[in-house]
Enzyme design. Structure first.
Site, PDB file in Angstrom:
ATOM      1  N   ARG A   1       0.895  -1.327   0.001  1.00 43.48           N
ATOM      2  CA  ARG A   1      -0.138   0.054  -0.112  1.00 43.48           C
ATOM      3  C   ARG A   1       0.736   1.114   0.029  1.00 43.48           C
ATOM      4  O   ARG A   1       1.929   1.200   0.415  1.00 43.48           O
ATOM      5  CB  ARG A   1      -0.845   0.033   1.144  1.00 43.48           C
ATOM      6  CG  ARG A   1      -0.261  -0.144   2.499  1.00 43.48           C
ATOM      7  CD  ARG A   1      -1.212  -0.326   3.575  1.00 43.48           C
ATOM      8  NE  ARG A   1      -0.647  -0.542   4.779  1.00 43.48           N
ATOM      9  CZ  ARG A   1      -0.265   0.543   5.681  1.00 43.48           C
ATOM     10  NH1 ARG A   1      -0.332   1.872   5.111  1.00 43.48           N
ATOM     11  NH2 ARG A   1       0.379   0.375   6.860  1.00 43.48           N
TER      12      ARG A   1
ATOM     13  N   ILE B   1       5.499  -8.816  19.438  1.00 39.91           N
ATOM     14  CA  ILE B   1       6.183  -7.457  19.709  1.00 39.91           C
ATOM     15  C   ILE B   1       5.178  -6.555  19.958  1.00 39.91           C
ATOM     16  O   ILE B   1       4.148  -6.586  19.722  1.00 39.91           O
ATOM     17  CB  ILE B   1       6.784  -7.128  18.196  1.00 39.91           C
ATOM     18  CG1 ILE B   1       7.635  -8.270  17.650  1.00 39.91           C
ATOM     19  CG2 ILE B   1       7.404  -5.655  18.553  1.00 39.91           C
ATOM     20  CD1 ILE B   1       8.910  -8.318  18.613  1.00 39.91           C
TER      21      ILE B   1
ATOM     22  N   TYR C   1       1.343 -20.410   9.125  1.00 39.00           N
ATOM     23  CA  TYR C   1       2.547 -19.382   9.467  1.00 39.00           C
ATOM     24  C   TYR C   1       4.088 -19.936  10.086  1.00 39.00           C
ATOM     25  O   TYR C   1       4.887 -19.564   9.494  1.00 39.00           O
ATOM     26  CB  TYR C   1       1.958 -18.351  10.406  1.00 39.00           C
ATOM     27  CG  TYR C   1       3.077 -17.187  11.076  1.00 39.00           C
ATOM     28  CD1 TYR C   1       3.466 -16.201  10.066  1.00 39.00           C
ATOM     29  CD2 TYR C   1       3.270 -17.148  12.217  1.00 39.00           C
ATOM     30  CE1 TYR C   1       4.186 -15.080  10.591  1.00 39.00           C
ATOM     31  CE2 TYR C   1       4.149 -16.190  12.745  1.00 39.00           C
ATOM     32  CZ  TYR C   1       4.562 -15.035  11.979  1.00 39.00           C
ATOM     33  OH  TYR C   1       5.348 -14.122  12.459  1.00 39.00           O
TER      34      TYR C   1
ATOM     35  N   ASP D   1       4.651  -5.318  -4.639  1.00 36.35           N
ATOM     36  CA  ASP D   1       3.957  -6.380  -4.542  1.00 36.35           C
ATOM     37  C   ASP D   1       5.075  -7.467  -4.348  1.00 36.35           C
ATOM     38  O   ASP D   1       5.769  -7.776  -5.525  1.00 36.35           O
ATOM     39  CB  ASP D   1       2.877  -6.692  -5.350  1.00 36.35           C
ATOM     40  CG  ASP D   1       2.465  -8.295  -5.148  1.00 36.35           C
ATOM     41  OD1 ASP D   1       2.997  -8.683  -4.153  1.00 36.35           O
ATOM     42  OD2 ASP D   1       1.209  -8.671  -5.539  1.00 36.35           O
TER      43      ASP D   1
END
Ligand code: NAD
Ligand code: AKB
Length: 338
Positions: free
Chosen positions: A58, A191, A161, A71
């Site tokens: 973005r 985090i 993941y 991308d």
């Protein structure tokens, strides 16, 4: 803003910045994310801001350095940027995190792996000096020791993941051994930071909870009160990243990814820590699908390899983090907390 110029020991900052030439450029992919946004600012404190390029899917809007829309799945576009800016280092942060990944596992695998291959290949072909790729405590599963999980441990993750991070660590190690590409990596715990919002992980509650507390709202936690997870405050995470990337290569014995620890706490612990400053703060618990993910992760991490190889030492414990988070968020929301 953090004093990141002071990250390096005497003489090291000079060495790091001297070795970084006028024609060198750093590319950060995923620079609009929770960590990327803060890491970009930190790198622009240490290196000339116009030599640190922030890229994301973005538009990042105006910044004090160059930005690009990228991308990372588009290998040709990535190569175009590397050529255009004469990039010499890449920090590859773009990824789909644990909770979002479980909603569409094949898409998460595709994004996490293809973007990494694009980064590794362009870095090999164009002989980049260094690459950074963060891994995660998500590489561990239930078979791993739950407490003080060691550096070298059985890796049977239960999320797509985690599987992508185990594979990524091994590919990083492969590119280092086979091609000599200087890829470096840290297994970040959850985090916590006030500067940016988290992007779809299981540890996100530990950021959200402070935003609710400071606005004097009740918080409904998606993990149970006693779920203990390893966590790290953002300034420590950024310091660790810069310190690892500036460490002399011959000190690094781990080329998959270093275990990294700061603190470990439960939702109940963080609530108690917040209540020392906002006594009326209330939390309810409604565990969802993220509970099973959290239950498969370690409660604490042994990061002795990072400590002995390149001098890792966290600075924040839970109460110090709580104080700093609430102070910054109070300013952000223009409220009083004490
Ligand atoms: P995030 O989700 O907040 O940010 C990821 C960024 O990547 C987003 O700005 C997104 O727009 C961008 N992105 C996604 N797909 C892209 C693509 N194809 N091309 C370019 N950009 C793309 O993530 P984060 O929390 O900042 O995490 C950064 C890295 O650190 C990730 O690799 C993550 O796995 C790792 N990590 C994070 C944590 C944590 O607690 N935040 C813990 C362990 C590891
Ligand atoms: C997540 O919860 O997915 C991340 C991580 C620990 O990797 N914060």
């Amino acid at each position: 803003m953090f004093p990141f110029r002071g990250v390096f020991e005497t003489g090291r900052a000079n060495r790091a910045t001297k070795l970084f030439m006028k024609q060198d450029h750093i590319l950060i992919i995923g620079a609009g994310g929770q960590i990327g946004a803060v890491l970009t600012e930190a790198l622009r404190e240490v290196y000339p801001p116009d030599q640190v390029i922030a890229a994301d899917l973005r538009d990042l809007g105006p910044q004090n350095g160059p930005t690009e829309i990228l991308d990372a799945l588009d290998g040709a576009a990535l190569e175009g940027l590397v050529k255009k800016w004469r990039v010499t280092q890449i920090y590859h942060l773009a990824a789909i995190l644990s909770a979002t990944g479980e909603k569409d596992p094949l898409r998460a695998w595709e994004i996490n792996m293809r973007s990494l291959f694009n980064v590794l290949e362009v870095s090999r072909q164009r002989q980049l000096a260094k690459v950074y790729f963060p891994s995660s405590i998500a590489v561990f599963g239930r078979e791993a020791s739950h407490n003080s999980t060691p550096q070298y441990e059985v890796l049977i993750p239960e999320t797509v993941y985690g599987i992508s991070k185990v594979a990524g660590e091994n590919w990083a190690n492969y590119y280092y051994r086979r091609y000599g590409l200087d890829v470096r990596s840290l297994r970040y715990p959850g985090i916590v930071g006030h500067q940016s919002m988290p992007g779809g992980g299981t540890t996100d509650y530990a950021v959200d909870i402070y935003h609710y507390a400071v606005q004097h709202k009740m918080y409904e936690c998606f993990l149970s009160a006693h779920t203990r997870l390893p966590m790290l405050y953002m300034p420590d995470a950024i310091r660790a990243t810069l310190k690892l990337m500036e460490a002399p290569a011959n000190l690094l014995s781990v080329r998959t990814s270093y275990n990294l620890a700061g603190m470990s706490f439960t939702p109940e612990d963080v609530t108690a820590s917040i209540r020392k400053i906002i006594p009326s703060f209330k939390v309810t618990y409604k565990p969802d699908f993220r509970q099973a993910i959290a239950d498969s992760w370690p409660a604490s991490i042994d990061d002795s390899a990072a400590r002995s190889d390149w001098g890792w030492q966290p600075q924040y414990d839970l109460d110090a983090m709580t104080k700093d988070m609430l102070q910054h968020l109070a300013v952000q929301y223009q409220v009083k907390v004490e």
